[in-house]
Design a protein around this motif. Structure first.
Motif, mmCIF file in Angstrom:
data_model
loop_
_atom_site.group_PDB
_atom_site.id
_atom_site.type_symbol
_atom_site.label_atom_id
_atom_site.label_comp_id
_atom_site.label_asym_id
_atom_site.label_seq_id
_atom_site.Cartn_x
_atom_site.Cartn_y
_atom_site.Cartn_z
ATOM 1 N N ASN A 90 0.829 -1.199 0.000
ATOM 2 C CA ASN A 90 0.000 0.000 0.000
ATOM 3 C C ASN A 90 0.860 1.243 0.000
ATOM 4 N N LYS A 91 1.716 1.376 -0.970
ATOM 5 C CA LYS A 91 2.597 2.525 -1.053
ATOM 6 C C LYS A 91 2.094 3.486 -2.109
ATOM 7 N N ASP A 92 2.019 4.749 -1.721
ATOM 8 C CA ASP A 92 1.621 5.804 -2.641
ATOM 9 C C ASP A 92 2.846 6.636 -2.945
ATOM 10 N N TYR A 93 3.378 6.525 -4.156
ATOM 11 C CA TYR A 93 4.575 7.262 -4.519
ATOM 12 C C TYR A 93 4.259 8.616 -5.131
ATOM 13 N N SER A 94 3.008 9.026 -5.084
ATOM 14 C CA SER A 94 2.681 10.326 -5.644
ATOM 15 C C SER A 94 3.231 11.416 -4.748
ATOM 16 N N ALA A 95 3.617 12.506 -5.345
ATOM 17 C CA ALA A 95 4.204 13.607 -4.585
ATOM 18 C C ALA A 95 3.203 14.739 -4.477
ATOM 19 N N ALA A 96 3.076 15.273 -3.300
ATOM 20 C CA ALA A 96 2.204 16.421 -3.092
ATOM 21 C C ALA A 96 2.976 17.679 -3.443
ATOM 22 N N ALA A 97 2.230 18.724 -3.761
ATOM 23 C CA ALA A 97 2.891 19.999 -4.019
ATOM 24 C C ALA A 97 3.631 20.422 -2.765
ATOM 25 N N GLY A 98 4.754 21.029 -2.921
ATOM 26 C CA GLY A 98 5.554 21.433 -1.773
ATOM 27 C C GLY A 98 6.503 20.339 -1.329
ATOM 28 N N ASN A 101 8.745 20.870 -4.200
ATOM 29 C CA ASN A 101 9.284 22.004 -3.477
ATOM 30 C C ASN A 101 10.291 21.443 -2.485
ATOM 31 N N MET A 102 11.581 21.602 -2.783
ATOM 32 C CA MET A 102 12.635 21.010 -1.974
ATOM 33 C C MET A 102 13.170 22.036 -0.981
ATOM 34 N N ASP A 103 13.308 21.604 0.270
ATOM 35 C CA ASP A 103 13.772 22.467 1.346
ATOM 36 C C ASP A 103 15.285 22.450 1.474
ATOM 37 N N GLU A 112 24.825 25.213 -7.757
ATOM 38 C CA GLU A 112 24.712 25.947 -6.489
ATOM 39 C C GLU A 112 24.031 27.294 -6.694
ATOM 40 N N ALA A 113 24.368 27.997 -7.751
ATOM 41 C CA ALA A 113 23.730 29.289 -8.042
ATOM 42 C C ALA A 113 22.248 29.105 -8.371
ATOM 43 N N ALA A 114 21.909 28.015 -9.049
ATOM 44 C CA ALA A 114 20.519 27.772 -9.440
ATOM 45 C C ALA A 114 19.619 27.495 -8.245
ATOM 46 N N VAL A 115 20.123 26.770 -7.247
ATOM 47 C CA VAL A 115 19.269 26.401 -6.108
ATOM 48 C C VAL A 115 19.134 27.521 -5.089
ATOM 49 N N ARG A 116 20.057 28.467 -5.074
ATOM 50 C CA ARG A 116 20.001 29.595 -4.147
ATOM 51 C C ARG A 116 19.779 29.128 -2.707
ATOM 52 N N SER A 117 19.414 30.042 -1.845
ATOM 53 C CA SER A 117 19.133 29.676 -0.452
ATOM 54 C C SER A 117 17.632 29.455 -0.282
ATOM 55 N N GLY A 118 17.267 28.722 0.738
ATOM 56 C CA GLY A 118 15.863 28.459 1.016
ATOM 57 C C GLY A 118 15.288 27.363 0.138
ATOM 58 N N SER A 119 13.976 27.283 0.134
ATOM 59 C CA SER A 119 13.286 26.260 -0.659
ATOM 60 C C SER A 119 13.337 26.605 -2.142
ATOM 61 N N VAL A 120 13.250 25.564 -2.974
ATOM 62 C CA VAL A 120 13.316 25.755 -4.422
ATOM 63 C C VAL A 120 12.405 24.718 -5.084
ATOM 64 N N THR A 121 11.763 25.117 -6.169
ATOM 65 C CA THR A 121 10.946 24.182 -6.938
ATOM 66 C C THR A 121 11.815 23.494 -7.976
ATOM 67 N N VAL A 122 11.773 22.158 -7.953
ATOM 68 C CA VAL A 122 12.604 21.344 -8.848
ATOM 69 C C VAL A 122 11.708 20.377 -9.601
ATOM 70 N N THR A 123 11.891 20.309 -10.922
ATOM 71 C CA THR A 123 11.147 19.364 -11.746
ATOM 72 C C THR A 123 12.090 18.285 -12.243
ATOM 73 N N PHE A 124 11.701 17.033 -12.045
ATOM 74 C CA PHE A 124 12.445 15.877 -12.514
ATOM 75 C C PHE A 124 11.613 15.222 -13.600
ATOM 76 N N GLU A 125 12.204 15.011 -14.785
ATOM 77 C CA GLU A 125 11.463 14.349 -15.863
ATOM 78 C C GLU A 125 12.425 13.544 -16.723
ATOM 79 N N LEU A 126 11.902 12.482 -17.305
ATOM 80 C CA LEU A 126 12.722 11.658 -18.190
ATOM 81 C C LEU A 126 13.045 12.440 -19.442
ATOM 82 N N ASP A 127 14.219 12.187 -19.971
ATOM 83 C CA ASP A 127 14.678 12.867 -21.173
ATOM 84 C C ASP A 127 14.155 12.144 -22.395
#
Length: 160
Positions: free
Chosen positions: A20-28, A79-81, A145-160
């Motif tokens: 019963n594993k749900d691998y869906s990701a919630a926003a944030g 949304n990665m912390d 490092e410059a792209a992620v900056r400080s604090g939380s950042v939104t990151v999209t992972f997708e297959l190429d």
């Protein structure tokens, strides 16, 4: 035998076979490469893109049960912390199959799982005593490092 169990659990979770594993990701909604451990980290055309703001990084997923389970979840926007001034992390509500090992050194661009459910994207290189399961790594982490900056950042992972 241990690898067979990991593969079977991974397949069961992907096809709904009683887990019963749900691998869906919630926003944030954080990783290292050292050839000395996790020797099943061969790459076989598992290319993906990691988008952070206006930056896109090419990455390669390793050939292991953890990466296969992660790949089945894609595309994901999380949304990665910030954590420790060297990584971005996201905690999934459920665990992925793991084969943890201490990589000794974390490299900028490493993508890993910690404790079975925390996705970690590392943007600095440093020594570690922690155990991780390797997912993959950014092919050229220049500018990460410059792209992620400080604090939380939104990151999209997708297959190429």
């Amino acid at each position: 035998m241990r690898y067979l169990v990991v593969i079977m659990l991974s397949l069961a979770s992907l096809f709904g076979g009683g887990c019963n594993k749900d691998y869906s990701a919630a926003a944030g909604n954080t990783n290292t490469y050292n050839k000395g451990s996790n020797t099943t980290d061969n790459t076989k055309g598992n290319k993906m893109k990691i988008k952070i703001g206006s930056n896109t990084f090419n990455a390669t997923l390793f050939d292991n049960a953890t990466a296969n389970a992660f790949k089945a979840m894609l595309p994901l926007t999380l949304n990665m912390d910030e954590l420790n001034g060297n990584e971005k992390k996201y905690d999934f509500s459920n665990t992925l199959p793991t084969n943890s090992a201490n990589p000794k050194t974390i490299n900028s661009g490493d993508l890993m799982i910690w404790e079975g459910n925390t996705l970690v994207l590392f943007y600095k290189t440093f020594p570690t005593s922690y155990r991780y399961t390797r997912l993959g790594r950014i092919d050229d982490p220049s500018g990460l490092e410059a792209a992620v900056r400080s604090g939380s950042v939104t990151v999209t992972f997708e297959l190429d």
